[in-house]
Each structure stands twice: as C-alpha cells, then as structure tokens.
Design a protein around this motif. Structure first.
Motif, PDB file in Angstrom:
ATOM      1  N   SER A  30      11.590 -49.501  58.330  1.00 58.43           N
ATOM      2  CA  SER A  30      12.145 -50.628  57.566  1.00 58.43           C
ATOM      3  C   SER A  30      11.900 -51.964  58.263  1.00 58.43           C
ATOM      4  O   SER A  30      11.843 -53.006  57.614  1.00 58.43           O
ATOM      5  N   LYS A  31      11.740 -51.925  59.593  1.00 63.87           N
ATOM      6  CA  LYS A  31      11.459 -53.148  60.352  1.00 63.87           C
ATOM      7  C   LYS A  31       9.950 -53.327  60.591  1.00 63.87           C
ATOM      8  O   LYS A  31       9.543 -54.231  61.324  1.00 63.87           O
ATOM      9  N   ASN A  32       9.180 -52.439  59.949  1.00 69.18           N
ATOM     10  CA  ASN A  32       7.713 -52.485  60.049  1.00 69.18           C
ATOM     11  C   ASN A  32       7.254 -52.342  61.501  1.00 69.18           C
ATOM     12  O   ASN A  32       6.310 -53.008  61.947  1.00 69.18           O
ATOM     13  N   LEU A  33       7.932 -51.452  62.236  1.00 70.42           N
ATOM     14  CA  LEU A  33       7.577 -51.173  63.628  1.00 70.42           C
ATOM     15  C   LEU A  33       6.964 -49.788  63.729  1.00 70.42           C
ATOM     16  O   LEU A  33       7.323 -48.882  62.954  1.00 70.42           O
ATOM     17  N   LYS A  34       6.082 -49.594  64.682  1.00 75.59           N
ATOM     18  CA  LYS A  34       5.486 -48.286  64.893  1.00 75.59           C
ATOM     19  C   LYS A  34       6.503 -47.374  65.562  1.00 75.59           C
ATOM     20  O   LYS A  34       7.358 -47.804  66.335  1.00 75.59           O
ATOM     21  N   ALA A  41      20.095 -46.129  58.111  1.00 74.19           N
ATOM     22  CA  ALA A  41      18.702 -45.704  58.192  1.00 74.19           C
ATOM     23  C   ALA A  41      17.716 -46.778  57.753  1.00 74.19           C
ATOM     24  O   ALA A  41      16.503 -46.548  57.806  1.00 74.19           O
ATOM     25  N   ASN A  42      18.210 -47.919  57.326  1.00 69.97           N
ATOM     26  CA  ASN A  42      17.327 -48.987  56.872  1.00 69.97           C
ATOM     27  C   ASN A  42      17.957 -50.321  57.260  1.00 69.97           C
ATOM     28  O   ASN A  42      19.109 -50.597  56.898  1.00 69.97           O
ATOM     29  N   SER A  43      17.217 -51.136  57.983  1.00 70.63           N
ATOM     30  CA  SER A  43      17.769 -52.413  58.451  1.00 70.63           C
ATOM     31  C   SER A  43      18.133 -53.326  57.290  1.00 70.63           C
ATOM     32  O   SER A  43      19.002 -54.201  57.430  1.00 70.63           O
ATOM     33  N   CYS A  44      17.497 -53.141  56.158  1.00 72.33           N
ATOM     34  CA  CYS A  44      17.772 -53.974  54.980  1.00 72.33           C
ATOM     35  C   CYS A  44      19.216 -53.806  54.510  1.00 72.33           C
ATOM     36  O   CYS A  44      19.809 -54.736  53.968  1.00 72.33           O
TER      37      CYS A  44
END
Length: 557
Positions: free
Chosen positions: A362-366, A388-391
């Motif tokens: 969700s944070k677009n991290l690997k 489970a999702n930073s959003c």
C-alpha cells in the motif's frame, strides 16, 4: 394546577430537559438516560407549586412540614399519572406508536431467555416514554423547536470537532473511533438529520441574518466532509437519496418545462455519475497498469532474489501484492524492528507476514529489508494493530472504504468467509435471519431468544461469522419479523405508518426527512436494538408527531 409563575418555571425546565436530551443524542448515552429520568420526573410532578411546599414548613415546622411535603409529592404523582395517562390513551396515534414497545412484553410469551428479554425491554423503554410524555404535555412552539434544533446542531458540531481531533492526531486504528461517544452509524444518522435541519434554515427560515446563514452553510459542508472521512456509507447514501427525492418532488411540481427537464436530467445524471465513479474506482483497484511491470529487478539491494507472485497474493489498490517479495529478508528485518514475531499474528488475529506484505504494498515499497527500513515506528504499530493498508489510517474516506469492500469481496470469493467486509457480513446475517424466520414464522423467537437463534445460524452457515455471535441481522424489519413473527411484523409496519398519517405529520418537513432517515437506516442496521438508536428514533418521531405545535408544521410539499 400550577400557578402562573410556577407554570412558566415548569415550561422553561421542560424545554431545558428536551434540549438536554437533544444534546445528549450524539454525545453521551449516560446523559440520554439521565435526561429521560428528568423528563419522567417532570411529567409526574408538573403541577408542583413551590409556594405550597414552602407553606408546609412555615405553618407546621420542619418535622411535620417534611411529612406533608412527602404526602404532597405522593398525591401529585398519583393524580398526575392518572390524568396524563388518560390523555395519552385518548391519543390513538401515540398509543399505536408506543405499542412497538409493548410488542416486547407480548414476546415474553415465547421467549426462554428472560435475562436477555429484560435487557431488551430496558433498552427499548424510550419507545414508551417519549410518546407518553409528549402526547400528554403542551407541545413546543415554532420558536422553541428552532432553539432545540440549534442546540442539537451545536452538539453535532462539538462531536465532529472531537472526532476530527482524533483523526488529525493519527492515534486511531479504525475510522469508527471518530465517533468516540456513540456508534458511528448512529452518529452519522444524527449528522444527516442535522444537515437537513440546516438546509431548511438556509432555504426557508427568514429569522436568521446573512452571517448566521454563512455559518450554517459552512456547517453543512463540514458535516458532509466529516461523513466522508468517517466513511459513513449509510448516512451518505440516505443524504443523496433523500436530496434526489426532494429534487424530484420540487421539480415535478414546477409548471416550467425547463425546470422539469433539468430535474429529469439531474435525476439521471447524478446516479449514472456515481455508478461510473464506482466502476472506475473498482477497476483501478483490481487491475495493474502495464507500465508497472516493465522493469522488474531480479535481486534486492542485499543481493537476494525476488519472487514476483501475481497469482497467490492477488491485486490490491492497483498493485500486485506479491511483487518484489523476498521473504527471508522480510522476516529478518521485521523481527529486528518488532516484538511481534513474523511467524505470529497481529492484534486482529491475522498472520503478521500477510499484514506486513499488504501494508508495504500500500506504501508502494518493496517487500524486503530496504522496504521495512523505510517504515516509521507508527507504521510498525499500525501493522501490529492489524492495519493491512496504510490508506485506512492515512487517507480515510470513500476510497479507503471501497478498498475494504473490494478486499472483503476477494476474500469471500476465495474462502466463503464474510468477516472481511461489513456488506458481505450483512448478507450472511440476512441469510441466517431468514432461516430463523422460516423456523419461527408465526410467533417468532420471542423477545430474548433472537440473539441465541441467530448465533446458532451464524455457526451453522460456516461463513466466518463465528466471532459475531451476539450480533443481530442488521436489518430492523427482519429482526422484528424474526423476533415477533408475521403478525408482530405486520403490526410493526402499521405502527410506523398509522401515527404520522393520523397526525398529518407528512406535511412537516422535519418529520418527513427524519422519518425517511430512520426508515432507510433500518434497512441496513438494528436501529431499535441499541440505546443510542432507539432513543434517537423515539425522541424525534414522538416530538415531531405529538410534542410540536401543528402550526409549526413546515410544508414539505
């Protein structure tokens, strides 16, 4: 009868108690109860005269005066109860409306769980109290009702300020915490009614100055914004549907063709626009752009190989959850930063590994050591708390709410478990409730046995609702049918329709919008099964039908 001065004092106290209850509706369940106790006491001793009480002590002294005062209270209570109860029973619409509460007593004939039945009757007592009081006391006038509504709106604003402070602090794990005092569903319904009240004051009430209407306009926008941030799907849906209904009603009554054409266009365009928005959002969430897969590094910064799994982990918010995944690095890096084991579970009972992988996505991290190193301490706490999702916490709103729904649907398709989505849970609740109705069609389960009957069905369905035993069907109509059978259900519908028809309350703008809000809310919630819900329902409906002057009626047509 009370003297003139005592009567004025009584009137002020009566209005003050009504305002106290109205303020409590969005802010405090305990003060709701206290307000109802004060209202009942005032109803019983409304003819109390201070001069008479003082005369006892002046003429008879302290001891005898105290005895006479107690006797005075007793006589007043006895006479008042008889007189006002008689007035109540002469008001057939009020009696029919209060019979919704009496259904619970009849349901005792078929219940086996008397402790639970007693609790249900205690919670639903406002269904008897408010029609009894408002039908037997003098109604409030237009000015008094306006004052009540303004205090109510002020309380709503205070509640949203507290919720917004919670939001800004970031110290929350669920948007439901934006409503710290009552259920967010009930808080949302309160806000929705407050919005419609403000819209009337803006459009119809000429007693307010320009700057006051400016503040009201701000409050309307503020409340809508807060509903969006609180992800109040039910309240926002009711707001849009009722506004569209009002648009249709006003547009079709116009004699101008251009107005009618514009109305039809908006009635078609707005729903289509919402459908297009939802369809586009869901597509973006469930599909990955081709450009995201052009460059796929094979190894991490530390030189370990990536796994690029596009099958088992699925897609979330337009990203492959299983992309750029290196479990050995992820495990080591996580265990160095958290006391929660990578192989263990988060506070929601889900595998930490899955929660971490989704959160990083969700944070677009690997999903490797470098990705974990970029997480803040707050991110670590969020993952430990089962977010489970930073959003969900960084950008609460309709997009976040839709993410939860889509993910819940994906899980439901794979596993048949509905625990991840409130909408799917409601579907399973209804499935269970219809089974209960089928087995108890004529008499229902009785007042106290519905919870047990539904809990049994939740377990039997094996749809992931084992942790929701004790929850009702989230549909008041279905709950009523299941608890009281076909005849109880039909009477419930009659008790909802007959009183407003008989009292001509459908000519009152405030009644119409509140009535529609309540009836709509009962399609997706157990409105009358909670203290905050049943108090809101019975207070305003009783006040608007029986406790408000008909000269104060605002034409909705």
């Amino acid at each position: 009868m009370a003297s003139g001065s005592d009567s004025k004092i009584f009137r002020k106290i009566y209005l003050g108690i009504i305002i106290f209850i109205a303020i409590s509706l969005p802010l405090s369940k305990s003060t709701m109860t206290q307000g109802m106790a004060l209202l009942l006491a005032l109803w019983i001793w409304s003819d109390f005269q201070i001069s008479v009480a003082l005369r006892f002590f002046k003429q008879k002294g302290l001891f005898t005066g105290t005895f006479l005062l107690v006797k005075y209270f007793y006589v007043l209570a006895k006479e008042s109860i008889i007189e006002k109860t008689t007035l109540f029973f002469r008001n057939k619409p009020a009696v029919v409306f209060a019979s919704i509460y009496l259904m619970g007593w009849l349901g005792l004939l078929f219940t086996g769980n008397f402790p639970k039945a007693t609790d249900v009757l205690r919670i639903k007592f406002p269904l008897l109290l408010f029609p009894l009081v408002f039908a037997s006391l003098d109604p409030v006038n237009k000015k008094e009702f306006r004052t009540i509504m303004l205090f109510y709106v002020a309380a709503l604003f205070a509640g949203t300020i507290i919720g917004t402070a919670k939001m800004i602090s970031g110290n929350f794990v669920d948007v439901r915490q934006f409503s710290p005092f009552i259920s967010p569903v009930r808080f949302g319904l309160n806000i929705t009614f407050g919005i419609f009240g403000l819209l009337y004051f803006l459009a119809k009430d000429t007693s307010f100055r320009f700057w006051q209407k400016g503040i009201m306009s701000f409050l309307v926008l503020w409340f809508v914004w807060f509903l969006v941030k609180m992800e109040s799907v039910t309240s926002l849906s009711l707001l849009v549907i009722i506004l569209l209904g009002m648009l249709f009603w006003q547009g079709m009554r116009s004699k101008k063709r251009v107005v009618k054409f514009t109305t039809v266009f908006l009635l078609v365009a707005i729903p289509l626009g919402l459908v297009f928005y939802l369809k586009n959002e869901i597509y973006q969430m469930t599909h990955v752009k081709a450009s995201a897969c052009i460059f796929i590094p094979k190894k991490t910064v530390l030189g370990h190989p990536y796994v690029f799994d596009t099958v088992h982990y699925g897609i979330e918010d337009g990203r492959y959850v299983g992309a750029w995944l290196c479990l050995p690095e992820l495990k080591q890096a996580w265990n160095e930063r958290s006391t929660f084991s990578f192989d263990g579970k988060d506070k929601n009972g889900n595998p930490i590994a899955i929660t971490l992988i989704r959160y990083l996505t969700s944070k677009n991290l690997k999903k490797d050591a470098a990705g974990v190193s970029k997480l803040s301490q707050k991110d670590i706490q969020n993952i430990e708390n089962g977010i489970a999702n930073s959003c969900y916490v960084n950008h609460p709103g309709l997009h976040s709410r839709l993410l939860v729904m889509v993910k819940g649907w994906q899980v439901y398709q794979k596993t048949g478990k509905a625990g991840g989505s409130s909408i799917l849970q409601r579907y399973e609740y209804l499935r269970a409730a219809f089974q209960v109705i089928r087995k108890n069609f004529w008499t229902g389960t009785g007042t106290g046995d519905l919870f047990d009957a539904l809990g049994h069905e939740y377990i039997r369905l094996n749809a992931g609702l084992e942790n929701y035993v004790g929850f009702l069907a989230h549909n008041q109509y279905v709950d009523t049918f299941a608890a009281y059978g076909i005849f109880g259900f039909l009477w419930f519908l009659f008790a909802l329709v007959y009183p407003p028809v008989k009292t001509k309350s459908f000519h009152d703008y405030f009644f119409v919008v509140f009535y529609l809000i309540m009836l709509g809310s009962m399609l997706s919630d157990d409105t009358l099964e909670t203290h905050a819900g049943v108090t809101l329902f019975s207070f305003f409906l009783s006040l608007l039908m029986f406790g408000k002057e008909k000269s104060n009626a605002v034409q909705s047509g």
